[in-house]
Scaffold this active site. Structure first.
Site, PDB file in Angstrom:
ATOM      1  N   SER A 136      51.266  -6.447  25.106  1.00 59.12           N
ATOM      2  CA  SER A 136      51.100  -7.158  23.831  1.00 59.12           C
ATOM      3  C   SER A 136      52.264  -8.113  23.605  1.00 59.12           C
ATOM      4  O   SER A 136      53.417  -7.742  23.836  1.00 59.12           O
ATOM      5  CB  SER A 136      51.086  -6.168  22.664  1.00 59.12           C
ATOM      6  OG  SER A 136      50.106  -5.192  22.859  1.00 59.12           O
ATOM      7  N   LYS A 162      47.732  -9.393  25.194  1.00 60.14           N
ATOM      8  CA  LYS A 162      47.160  -9.224  23.852  1.00 60.14           C
ATOM      9  C   LYS A 162      48.101  -9.924  22.886  1.00 60.14           C
ATOM     10  O   LYS A 162      49.274  -9.555  22.772  1.00 60.14           O
ATOM     11  CB  LYS A 162      47.035  -7.731  23.529  1.00 60.14           C
ATOM     12  CG  LYS A 162      46.554  -7.433  22.122  1.00 60.14           C
ATOM     13  CD  LYS A 162      46.186  -5.960  21.972  1.00 60.14           C
ATOM     14  CE  LYS A 162      47.018  -5.292  20.898  1.00 60.14           C
ATOM     15  NZ  LYS A 162      46.604  -3.897  20.638  1.00 60.14           N
ATOM     16  N   LYS A 164      49.358 -10.857  19.302  1.00 65.85           N
ATOM     17  CA  LYS A 164      49.324 -10.418  17.908  1.00 65.85           C
ATOM     18  C   LYS A 164      49.188 -11.651  17.030  1.00 65.85           C
ATOM     19  O   LYS A 164      49.989 -12.586  17.144  1.00 65.85           O
ATOM     20  CB  LYS A 164      50.622  -9.664  17.581  1.00 65.85           C
ATOM     21  CG  LYS A 164      50.724  -8.320  18.294  1.00 65.85           C
ATOM     22  CD  LYS A 164      49.672  -7.351  17.756  1.00 65.85           C
ATOM     23  CE  LYS A 164      49.948  -5.930  18.196  1.00 65.85           C
ATOM     24  NZ  LYS A 164      49.028  -4.968  17.563  1.00 65.85           N
ATOM     25  N   ASP A 189      44.951  -9.442  18.527  1.00 67.35           N
ATOM     26  CA  ASP A 189      44.926  -8.313  17.592  1.00 67.35           C
ATOM     27  C   ASP A 189      45.493  -8.770  16.258  1.00 67.35           C
ATOM     28  O   ASP A 189      46.644  -9.197  16.171  1.00 67.35           O
ATOM     29  CB  ASP A 189      45.768  -7.156  18.164  1.00 67.35           C
ATOM     30  CG  ASP A 189      45.685  -5.897  17.300  1.00 67.35           C
ATOM     31  OD1 ASP A 189      44.948  -5.904  16.295  1.00 67.35           O
ATOM     32  OD2 ASP A 189      46.365  -4.910  17.640  1.00 67.35           O
ATOM     33  N   GLU A 215      40.631  -8.056  18.005  1.00 68.78           N
ATOM     34  CA  GLU A 215      40.844  -6.709  17.489  1.00 68.78           C
ATOM     35  C   GLU A 215      41.151  -6.736  15.993  1.00 68.78           C
ATOM     36  O   GLU A 215      42.025  -7.484  15.552  1.00 68.78           O
ATOM     37  CB  GLU A 215      42.004  -6.082  18.283  1.00 68.78           C
ATOM     38  CG  GLU A 215      42.249  -4.618  18.027  1.00 68.78           C
ATOM     39  CD  GLU A 215      43.338  -4.054  18.954  1.00 68.78           C
ATOM     40  OE1 GLU A 215      43.587  -4.630  20.038  1.00 68.78           O
ATOM     41  OE2 GLU A 215      43.948  -3.045  18.577  1.00 68.78           O
ATOM     42  N   ASP A 240      40.187  -1.031  15.791  1.00 77.13           N
ATOM     43  CA  ASP A 240      41.337  -0.145  16.010  1.00 77.13           C
ATOM     44  C   ASP A 240      41.512   0.686  14.727  1.00 77.13           C
ATOM     45  O   ASP A 240      40.997   1.803  14.612  1.00 77.13           O
ATOM     46  CB  ASP A 240      42.566  -1.016  16.349  1.00 77.13           C
ATOM     47  CG  ASP A 240      43.876  -0.248  16.417  1.00 77.13           C
ATOM     48  OD1 ASP A 240      43.918   0.927  16.047  1.00 77.13           O
ATOM     49  OD2 ASP A 240      44.904  -0.838  16.842  1.00 77.13           O
ATOM     50  N   LYS A 264      43.023   5.392  20.303  1.00 76.20           N
ATOM     51  CA  LYS A 264      44.399   5.900  20.362  1.00 76.20           C
ATOM     52  C   LYS A 264      44.344   7.350  19.932  1.00 76.20           C
ATOM     53  O   LYS A 264      43.981   7.631  18.777  1.00 76.20           O
ATOM     54  CB  LYS A 264      45.306   5.162  19.377  1.00 76.20           C
ATOM     55  CG  LYS A 264      45.524   3.706  19.673  1.00 76.20           C
ATOM     56  CD  LYS A 264      46.476   3.086  18.664  1.00 76.20           C
ATOM     57  CE  LYS A 264      46.460   1.590  18.796  1.00 76.20           C
ATOM     58  NZ  LYS A 264      47.278   0.918  17.772  1.00 76.20           N
ATOM     59  N   GLY A 292      47.912   1.824  22.227  1.00 78.48           N
ATOM     60  CA  GLY A 292      49.197   2.528  22.202  1.00 78.48           C
ATOM     61  C   GLY A 292      49.857   2.416  20.854  1.00 78.48           C
ATOM     62  O   GLY A 292      49.455   1.588  20.017  1.00 78.48           O
TER      63      GLY A 292
HETATM   64  O1  OSB Z   1      47.608  -2.398  16.591  1.00 80.01           O
HETATM   65  O2  OSB Z   1      47.778  -1.746  18.599  1.00 80.01           O
HETATM   66  C1  OSB Z   1      48.262  -1.838  17.454  1.00 80.01           C
HETATM   67  C2  OSB Z   1      51.793  -0.389  17.633  1.00 80.01           C
HETATM   68  C3  OSB Z   1      51.870   0.282  16.435  1.00 80.01           C
HETATM   69  C4  OSB Z   1      50.824   0.212  15.555  1.00 80.01           C
HETATM   70  C5  OSB Z   1      49.684  -0.526  15.878  1.00 80.01           C
HETATM   71  C6  OSB Z   1      49.574  -1.179  17.097  1.00 80.01           C
HETATM   72  C7  OSB Z   1      50.665  -1.127  17.966  1.00 80.01           C
HETATM   73  C8  OSB Z   1      50.663  -1.811  19.253  1.00 80.01           C
HETATM   74  C9  OSB Z   1      51.502  -1.209  20.320  1.00 80.01           C
HETATM   75  O3  OSB Z   1      50.078  -2.847  19.457  1.00 80.01           O
HETATM   76  C10 OSB Z   1      51.094  -1.548  21.691  1.00 80.01           C
HETATM   77  C11 OSB Z   1      51.695  -0.565  22.654  1.00 80.01           C
HETATM   78  O4  OSB Z   1      51.875   0.634  22.335  1.00 80.01           O
HETATM   79  O5  OSB Z   1      51.992  -0.985  23.787  1.00 80.01           O
HETATM   80 MG    MG Z   2      45.569  -2.811  17.232  1.00 79.69          MG
END
Ligand code: OSB
Ligand code: MG
Length: 370
Positions: A136, A162, A164, A189, A215, A240, A264, A292
């Site tokens: 990400s 990915k 953000k 995302d 996402e 998510d 997750k 994650g």
């Molecule tokens: O939206 O995927 C998410 C981390 C904390 C809370 C939400 C998210 C995330 C990440 C982490 O995107 C990605 C990773 O763990 O590599």
């Molecule tokens: Mg997410």
């Protein structure tokens, strides 16, 4: 197996860099490592990778600690469980608090793997020997910094990026990426930072970037607007934050709110619920992937085994240890292979060795319930 003790370590693993997403900036990670002890002397590790503030789900590190010590521990300690279903049933009356439950349940899976001398992958029904891994790219102060981080990840060989996004940080970074790499797999995302009324036009424009998926554009409880948007877009929507249970997944799929689900284990309350969502999605032809929460290697080890199940069709968020952290709690470190995958261990148990000295070194508070 009779559970006789639960230890909780509140650990702070120093982060190399902060990670900005649609709901805010994650600057440091203070979370829980769990040790479950049996009367026979087995020790199972788990992780509750909570955030300090309730910005992603309602849970926090404080709430996880409270839930585990005050509500889960008394239901588990002194009892005997032979299966994970018996174990989960003992706290079936506790609603929500999925991240707390997930850490304790993972520790029980680790106990089972040791008792049965099996890998987590075998225990969960995994079939793949390696798992595709993506990375990400957080929201950055400038396009220059964004592009140099992206360059680093593409060079390292991650199987997709990915991005953000949030309102005001979407078209520009994607334009830059696509100009530089017309063909690499990219997803975005939004972490629930858009709404249908104000942003449907801009979200429609995302169709032009050939994205693997978009996402969570809208709020977690907004199944209807996700369905309206999915109807307008050719790009698949992935949910998510909306998916905290098998029932949420059934709702989303029945309502056509998404075509992909990010699973997750912490968000859905554990590995068992994750497997149930995976299995249900497979029957509906909905592909899933493993997300994650910036876990340490302990949490990532469970995610990696889970992602070896057949319907995990897209690259996982499974950064190697050195991306976010200066150090990790397991050996060997999580490593990205040249082909953008991570190998799924076949060894019995966790598949990695937990370094208990490091768990203690990075722990700032310790709790024990017997
Ligand atoms: O939206 O995927 C998410 C981390 C904390 C809370 C939400 C998210 C995330 C990440 C982490 O995107 C990605 C990773 O763990 O590599
Ligand atoms: Mg997410």
């Amino acid at each position: 197996m009779k559970i006789v003790k639960i230890e909780l370590y509140e650990v702070v693993l120093p982060m190399k860099k902060s990670f900005e997403v649609g709901f805010g900036v994650i600057k440091s990670k203070r979370e829980l490592i769990i040790r479950l002890h049996t009367a026979e002397g087995l020790i199972g590790y788990g992780e509750s990778p909570s955030l300090q503030e309730p910005t992603y789900t309602h849970e926090t590190t404080e709430s996880c600690k409270q839930t585990i010590t005050k509500h889960l521990a008394p239901r588990i300690i002194g009892k005997t469980f032979e299966t994970v279903n018996q174990f989960r049933y003992s706290y079936n009356d506790i609603v929500g608090n999925n991240i707390a439950k997930s850490g304790v349940e993972a520790a029980f899976w680790h106990l089972l793997a040791q008792r049965d001398n099996q890998s987590l992958k075998t225990l969960m029904g995994g079939t793949k020997s390696k798992v595709l891994v993506g990375e990400s790219v957080g929201i950055m102060p400038s396009i220059t910094e964004f592009m140099s981080t992206s360059e680093e990840y593409v060079t390292r060989g991650f199987a997709r990026l990915k991005v953000k996004i949030k309102p005001g940080w979407d078209i520009e970074p994607l334009d830059s990426l696509r100009n530089r790499w017309p063909n690499i797999p990219i997803s975005v995302d939004a972490n629930a930072s858009y709404n249908f009324k104000d942003h449907k036009k801009i979200l429609k424009q995302l169709d032009s970037f050939d994205l693997e998926m978009i996402e969570q554009p809208f709020g977690a409880d907004n199944f209807i607007d996700h369905a309206r948007l999915q109807d307008m877009l050719s790009t698949p929507i992935c949910l998510d934050e909306s998916i905290e249970s098998l029932n949420n997944a059934i709702t989303a799929i029945e309502a056509s709110s998404c075509r992909v689900i990010n699973i997750k284990p912490p968000r859905v309350g554990g590995l068992s619920e994750s497997i149930a969502i995976h299995n249900y999605a497979a029957t509906k032809n909905i592909g899933v992937w493993c997300g994650g929460m910036l876990e340490t290697g302990i949490g990532r080890a469970f995610n990696l085994a889970l992602a070896s199940l057949a319907n995990f069709k897209y690259p996982a968020d499974m950064s190697p240890s050195d991306i976010y952290y200066e150090d990790d709690l397991i050996t060997p470190a999580l490593r990205l292979e040249k082909d953008g995958t991570m190998l799924v261990p076949d060894k019995p148990g966790l598949g990695y060795t937990v370094n208990q000295q490091k768990v203690e070194r990075y722990s700032i508070k310790y709790h024990v319930v017997t």
